[in-house]
Every structure is written in C-alpha cells, then in structure tokens.
Motif scaffolding. Structure first.
Motif, mmCIF file in Angstrom:
data_model
loop_
_atom_site.group_PDB
_atom_site.id
_atom_site.type_symbol
_atom_site.label_atom_id
_atom_site.label_comp_id
_atom_site.label_asym_id
_atom_site.label_seq_id
_atom_site.Cartn_x
_atom_site.Cartn_y
_atom_site.Cartn_z
ATOM 1 N N SER A 162 -7.706 53.734 -3.829
ATOM 2 C CA SER A 162 -7.559 53.404 -2.952
ATOM 3 C C SER A 162 -7.780 54.276 -1.946
ATOM 4 O O SER A 162 -7.649 54.115 -0.506
ATOM 5 N N ASP A 163 -8.043 55.421 -2.457
ATOM 6 C CA ASP A 163 -7.874 56.919 -1.553
ATOM 7 C C ASP A 163 -6.298 57.055 -0.139
ATOM 8 O O ASP A 163 -7.232 57.120 0.818
ATOM 9 N N ALA A 164 -5.283 56.367 -0.604
ATOM 10 C CA ALA A 164 -4.014 55.716 0.472
ATOM 11 C C ALA A 164 -4.130 57.119 0.396
ATOM 12 O O ALA A 164 -4.036 58.529 0.269
ATOM 13 N N SER A 165 -3.746 57.534 2.272
ATOM 14 C CA SER A 165 -3.157 58.448 2.883
ATOM 15 C C SER A 165 -3.451 57.607 4.225
ATOM 16 O O SER A 165 -2.093 57.622 4.873
ATOM 17 N N ILE A 166 -4.037 57.327 5.162
ATOM 18 C CA ILE A 166 -4.046 56.531 5.978
ATOM 19 C C ILE A 166 -4.313 55.234 5.614
ATOM 20 O O ILE A 166 -3.285 54.308 6.392
ATOM 21 N N PRO A 167 -5.062 54.710 4.806
ATOM 22 C CA PRO A 167 -4.894 52.868 4.212
ATOM 23 C C PRO A 167 -3.656 53.056 3.068
ATOM 24 O O PRO A 167 -3.260 54.277 2.715
ATOM 25 N N SER A 168 -2.338 52.253 3.254
ATOM 26 C CA SER A 168 -2.176 51.759 2.253
ATOM 27 C C SER A 168 -2.252 51.788 0.699
ATOM 28 O O SER A 168 -3.336 50.989 0.477
ATOM 29 N N PRO A 169 -1.705 51.388 -0.111
ATOM 30 C CA PRO A 169 -2.172 51.799 -2.217
ATOM 31 C C PRO A 169 -2.705 50.305 -1.858
ATOM 32 O O PRO A 169 -3.174 49.628 -2.998
ATOM 33 N N ARG A 170 -1.815 49.381 -0.271
ATOM 34 C CA ARG A 170 -1.788 48.008 -0.998
ATOM 35 C C ARG A 170 -3.368 47.718 -0.956
ATOM 36 O O ARG A 170 -3.947 46.762 -1.791
ATOM 37 N N GLY B 174 1.431 50.302 10.838
ATOM 38 C CA GLY B 174 0.549 50.803 11.281
ATOM 39 C C GLY B 174 -0.065 49.853 11.994
ATOM 40 O O GLY B 174 0.597 48.575 11.636
ATOM 41 N N ARG B 175 -0.748 49.914 13.095
ATOM 42 C CA ARG B 175 -1.375 49.085 14.438
ATOM 43 C C ARG B 175 -2.437 48.203 13.382
ATOM 44 O O ARG B 175 -2.504 47.482 14.236
ATOM 45 N N LYS B 176 -3.018 48.707 12.137
ATOM 46 C CA LYS B 176 -4.367 47.951 11.369
ATOM 47 C C LYS B 176 -2.622 46.741 10.754
ATOM 48 O O LYS B 176 -2.497 47.619 10.119
ATOM 49 N N PRO B 177 -3.216 45.335 11.189
ATOM 50 C CA PRO B 177 -2.528 44.776 10.353
ATOM 51 C C PRO B 177 -2.922 44.476 9.011
ATOM 52 O O PRO B 177 -4.569 44.695 8.593
#
Length: 384
Positions: free
Chosen positions: A278-286, A378-381
């Motif tokens: 996922s490289d989760a940090s800005i994006p969600s693990p989801r 986050g602003r990105k849905p």
C-alpha cells in the motif's frame, strides 16, 4: 475458545472448494470437513462464523507501510499522522511491515519499533525494516545486523533509496555492504535478511541492482525493490530482474494496479516474484484491498491468481512461514469476503475477531479511557 468458519469457499490461496476452517487460539487447527455438532457435544466453547455465500481467504500481508506517517515533503505541516489500527484491520491486513522514508530524524526507529509493538499488543503481526533512505542506515543498535539479532520485529534493511534525488547516492560498495549485513543477520536469526529498496524515477532505474548482482557477491534473493511501476521502462527492467530471482513490489498509491499487472504479465514477468504493497502514509492501507478487489471485479483477473500477490508471495519473501496461507499450524489470520461484491465481512488476526459482520469489532486501546474523537477525512474520496 475455538472459532469455526463454515460454509464458505476456501482459497488458501489456491482454490480448495467448500471447506471449514477451525481456529484454536492463535493457530489454524484444521482446514477441511469439521463436524460442528460433534465439537458442541464435547462441551467445547465454539464460536461459529457463518461464511455461506462467501470466500474465505488468508489475511493480507502489507510489506510496506509508513506506520509513523509520511515524512512530509512540503514542509512540517504536510507530515501525515500515524497509521491507526482500524485502518489496517478494516482493509483485511493482518500482517504489516513498517518502514521509514526520507525523514529519519523526526520519524525515528525507536518510534517505529514502539508502533509495531503496539500493533502486536492489539493482535496484529507487525515487523519493520531497519534504516530508511539513508546509507549508512539509521539503526537502533548501530548496525542492521545487530538490530536483527537483538530486536524481534526487525527483519531486514530498508527502505533504502536508489535512483532518486532524495537518495544519499550510496556507492555500489556501500549497497553491497548493507545487503550483506542484512543477509548475515538473516542467516543468524532465521529472518528474511532482505534489503528493501525504494526505486525512484531517476535515469539509472535498476542499474545499481543489476551491477550489485553482476559485480559483487550479492544474491538476487537478498534484494527486494519497490515502486517499480513508475513507468514502462522501469517495469521492463523489473521483469528482467524477476528472471534472475529478484522479487519486486508494486505499490497501489496511484490506484492503477490493473494496468501494471496486465503489463507485467504481457512482458513475461514471473508472478511468483511479484508482491503488492500500500505504501500507506498519504494513501490509506485500504487502498491495497480496494485495488485487489478492482483487478478482480473490473479487470477480470481471477482472485486465485491475484491473491498470492498479497499473501503467499509476500510471506515467502519475508520468510514468515506461518503466514500467507490457510494451513493447519499456520497463524489464525483469516478474511471472509462476500462473493460477487468481495466486500469484507470478517477479519480474524491471530485468532482475534477484528471485523464482525462487516463492522469494526475492536477499538484502539488508548481510546478506551479517553474522551477524544479522532476522525480524519482526506479530500480524495475512497474508491468504492
């Protein structure tokens, strides 16, 4: 207590068909026919999960998450907060590996270790790489090898930056020394001993890794590069490395996994040498789960073919022999998906039910005695 998951179609990750999965504590006791009535007759406490109309799969492994949050490359205010337990478990992730990136000053190894230990206390399986973009790496005890010997959670080195403006421009000799140190740490401890490498968009691409293999005593199996989906040229080089025995990783940050899986296969890549993170940090693990779901539902990639990329392949490169598969004796990490929609219905991590009936069933321990209400939007849905 025993947990019996019955009535579902099991992908272990290979298709088994209709079967029950019996959990005892934090291990899988049996996969196959189980007589629930006979268990009840013994007077044993059995919690039953009805998986009719569902797929039963291993818990997902995410080999690359910034558990302390992202470094923030637009000033201090752009640093992202720590990854929360509920973000991980509602994504079907039961095993996670944390790493540091370009910032190894305000995001520290001690903080990362504490975060991994906190996740373990909550029921997840959590590991970490020693270091970050820097070479020499910032470590807990002075060297990667010592970290691996003295700290249970440390399984290798990384994420070391190459072909990137943010890299410290390590020489081949420095990279070879680091990879060797991690490898020796691995053979002394039985851990992965890999060097996890952040690959940037610089013109050298994967040339440093090719030269490490050709010019130094570095085995291809010691190297684990990620972000190899930046462009087609880089992906072609990654495909070539898989033929030499290197396992490569693609992240889901840009939400274009379908494109890159198709390209990887068209170029003759070895799917057994590919993982997804996922490289989760800005994006969600989801995002990891959503992208897996999308490649199956919208790109026609069979689930049984995609599933190893987030289960058994990852367990193999990380040398976690009780992870990534539904087998007797393996850790009790199980996800139940609704057939058709592939929505997550149940998540069990080391025998603990984290998601029940599609709803989060746990709460972070620090909130149990707090009146805080923590919500981040986050602003990105989020993709649905």
């Amino acid at each position: 207590m025993l947990v019996l998951i019955e009535g579902g179609e099991v992908l272990a990750p290979e298709p088994i068909g209709a079967a029950a999965v019996l959990l005892a504590g934090d291990r899988i006791l049996k996969v196959g026919p189980v007589d629930g009535r006979a268990l009840a007759a013994l007077g044993v406490d059995v919690e039953v999960i009805d998986a009719r109309g569902c797929m039963v799969i291993p818990g997902l492994l995410d080999p690359h998450e910034h558990l302390l949050g992202g470094s923030g490359e637009r000033g201090f205010a752009s640093q992202t907060p720590e990854i929360a337990l509920h973000e991980v478990v509602t994504a079907g992730i039961t095993t996670v590996v944390g790493c540091l990136g370009v910032d190894t000053t305000t995001k520290t190894m001690t903080g990362l270790l504490a975060k991994a230990k906190a996740f373990k206390e909550e029921g997840l399986s959590a590991y970490l790489y020693s270091g970050g973009y820097d070479v020499p790496p910032v470590t807990l005890t002075g060297t990667v090898r010592r970290d691996m010997l003295l700290v249970d959670e440390v399984i290798g080195a990384g994420e070391v930056a190459i072909s990137d403006l943010r890299s410290t421009e390590p020489s081949l000799a420095e990279l070879a020394r680091l990879a060797s140190d991690a490898y020796v740490g691995g053979i002394l401890t039985g851990k992965a001993g890999i060097t996890h490498l952040h690959v940037g968009d610089g013109p050298r691409r994967l040339e440093p890794l090719r030269r490490l293999i050709a010019e130094h005593d570095v085995d291809p199996g010691w190297l684990y590069p990620t972000h190899v989906e930046r462009d087609e040229g880089l992906m072609r080089e990654a495909v070539a490395l898989t033929r030499q025995g290197v396992t490569v990783d693609v992240d889901t940050v840009e939400e274009d996994l379908g494109r890159w899986l198709r390209f990887f296969c068209e170029e003759g890549g070895d799917l057994a040498r590919l993982t997804i993170s996922s490289d989760a940090s800005i994006p969600s693990p989801r995002t990891l789960f959503e992208q897996l779901r999308e490649v199956v539902r919208e790109h026609g990639f069979p689930l049984e073919r995609a599933l190893p990329l987030v289960t058994s392949n990852t367990a193999r490169i990380l040398k976690l022999p009780r992870k990534g598969a539904l087998r007797a004796g393996h850790d009790a990490d199980v996800v139940v998906l609704e057939q058709g929609s592939l929505e997550i219905v149940e998540v069990v991590a080391r025998g603990r039910r984290m998601v029940k009936g599609g709803r989060l069933a746990v709460i972070e321990r620090f909130l149990e005695r707090s009146n805080r209400k923590v919500e981040l939007h986050g602003r990105k849905p989020r993709e649905r």
